[in-house]
Design a protein around this motif. Structure first.
Motif, PDB file in Angstrom:
ATOM      1  N   SER A  20       0.929  -1.287  -0.053  1.00 46.62           N
ATOM      2  CA  SER A  20       0.008  -0.052  -0.036  1.00 46.62           C
ATOM      3  C   SER A  20       0.816   1.356   0.192  1.00 46.62           C
ATOM      4  O   SER A  20       1.891   1.184   0.525  1.00 46.62           O
ATOM      5  N   HIS A  22       0.519   5.945  -0.399  1.00 48.38           N
ATOM      6  CA  HIS A  22      -0.352   7.205  -0.583  1.00 48.38           C
ATOM      7  C   HIS A  22       0.386   8.114  -1.213  1.00 48.38           C
ATOM      8  O   HIS A  22       1.350   8.269  -1.302  1.00 48.38           O
ATOM      9  N   LEU A  26      -4.435   9.974  -2.965  1.00 43.74           N
ATOM     10  CA  LEU A  26      -5.158   8.535  -3.265  1.00 43.74           C
ATOM     11  C   LEU A  26      -4.224   7.571  -2.543  1.00 43.74           C
ATOM     12  O   LEU A  26      -3.209   7.538  -2.321  1.00 43.74           O
ATOM     13  N   THR A  27      -4.734   6.493  -2.274  1.00 37.26           N
ATOM     14  CA  THR A  27      -4.538   5.325  -1.680  1.00 37.26           C
ATOM     15  C   THR A  27      -4.371   3.989  -2.631  1.00 37.26           C
ATOM     16  O   THR A  27      -5.168   3.931  -3.080  1.00 37.26           O
ATOM     17  N   ILE A  28      -3.091   3.629  -2.867  1.00 33.89           N
ATOM     18  CA  ILE A  28      -2.877   2.544  -4.118  1.00 33.89           C
ATOM     19  C   ILE A  28      -2.620   1.285  -3.185  1.00 33.89           C
ATOM     20  O   ILE A  28      -1.674   1.416  -2.431  1.00 33.89           O
ATOM     21  N   TRP A  40      -5.536  -4.701  -7.658  1.00 34.46           N
ATOM     22  CA  TRP A  40      -5.418  -3.321  -7.291  1.00 34.46           C
ATOM     23  C   TRP A  40      -6.429  -2.657  -7.099  1.00 34.46           C
ATOM     24  O   TRP A  40      -7.585  -2.910  -7.497  1.00 34.46           O
ATOM     25  N   ILE A  42      -8.262   1.377  -5.575  1.00 34.10           N
ATOM     26  CA  ILE A  42      -8.038   2.645  -5.026  1.00 34.10           C
ATOM     27  C   ILE A  42      -9.241   2.969  -4.280  1.00 34.10           C
ATOM     28  O   ILE A  42     -10.117   3.438  -4.915  1.00 34.10           O
ATOM     29  N   VAL A 194      -5.367   8.554 -12.620  1.00 31.63           N
ATOM     30  CA  VAL A 194      -4.732   7.268 -12.467  1.00 31.63           C
ATOM     31  C   VAL A 194      -4.474   6.368 -13.719  1.00 31.63           C
ATOM     32  O   VAL A 194      -5.411   6.688 -14.650  1.00 31.63           O
TER      33      VAL A 194
END
Ligand SMILES: [Zn+2]
Ligand SMILES: [Zn+2]
Length: 290
Positions: A20, A22, A26-28, A40, A42, A194
């Motif tokens: 993970s 940030h 956005l958190t991926i 994946w 988000i 993204v």
């Protein structure tokens, strides 16, 4: 360059690894190794890409975009659809390349018979150039990637209406009057948030300028050793580290996630090899997802 965080969901079940990070709101989250599993998501955008496995915590994400139907990218789709129903969640919305949509429908029906549970979902075909409206502010578009089976990549856009230059500086009532009289005072502006390539040779990236502009780029980088022949890698629809290096000046992204490394490489080898070769300017923005 720093490593993404290893993340344990903290929930009751930890069935698949998640890394993970940030970036700019956005958190991926996700994981991706070639021939193993790729997924994946988000959370802020409420969407995910590919379902090679389905970490238990990813169940709450309601909309998924599949890049292609290789098993390491889609094997857990029936599992995910069945789990959503079992947990009494809304049927999910799923996009798969047009060429595969009927077979995926059949696959879900077969599992419906084998598992004796209804496979409730909204399954849609998608092709390069298509557009999906997630909300007023969020739009997903697709682009052609170059792999060994039909495949697409995805761009998520932030969509805003901006006041046209000629009306900027006017008082609010004047703008309101113009709008009421039918004048289009705004124009649509889109910013790529993204870009996700899925599996592709470098031509896939080059097909779509937004890949190089998106705030976050998630790209495959299956091969890194100098001894691996590039023509062969391209023929199999994958990228080599040298492809990334050749394009170093083109990447405008704030964060570049490189993933889908071949199982031949130990994580230490990936870090050592890639770190030694990335030029300054790119190095700070690259995260090796391993
Ligand atoms: Zn793959
Ligand atoms: Zn593949």
């Amino acid at each position: 360059m720093s490593d993404p965080e290893k993340k344990n969901g903290g929930g009751p079940v930890d069935n698949a690894p998640i890394l993970s990070c940030h970036h700019d709101g956005l958190t991926i989250e996700g994981y991706s190794r070639a021939a193993v599993q790729t997924y994946w998501r988000i959370p802020e955008l409420k969407i995910g890409f590919d379902l090679g496995a389905q970490p238990w915590d990813f169940m709450g994400t309601p909309t998924w975009f599949m890049t292609h139907t290789h098993l390491d990218h889609i094997a857990a789709l029936p599992v995910y659809v069945a789990r959503r129903r079992m947990m009494r969640m809304e049927p999910p919305v799923i996009y798969v390349p047009n060429e595969a949509v009927e077979d995926v429908r059949r696959l879900l029906l077969l599992f419906q018979r084998l598992d004796r549970g209804r496979m409730l979902c909204q399954l849609n075909g998608i092709a390069a150039g298509d557009e999906v409206e997630l909300s007023r502010e969020l739009v997903v578009t697709t682009f052609a990637t170059t792999h060994t089976i039909p495949s697409v990549g995805y761009i998520v856009w932030d969509r805003r209406n901006k006041l046209k230059e000629e009306y900027q500086g006017l008082p609010g009532e004047r703008i309101r009057d113009l709008r009421l009289s039918g004048v289009a005072v705004t124009r649509e502006v889109r910013l790529p948030l993204v870009a996700y390539t899925g599996d592709t040779s470098p031509a896939g990236l080059d097909n779509c300028p937004a890949v190089y502009e998106a705030k976050v780029l998630i790209t495959e980088l299956s091969f890194i050793r100098a001894s691996h022949r590039r023509e062969k890698i391209h023929k199999f629809g994958h990228m080599h580290l040298d492809d990334l290096l050749e394009r170093a000046d083109r990447f405008k992204n704030g964060l570049i996630i490189c993933a889908h490394f071949s199982t031949r490489y130990h994580p230490q080898e990936v870090r050592r090899l890639v770190e030694a070769k990335l030029p300054p300017g790119l190095r700070e923005r690259v995260k090796l997802w391993i």
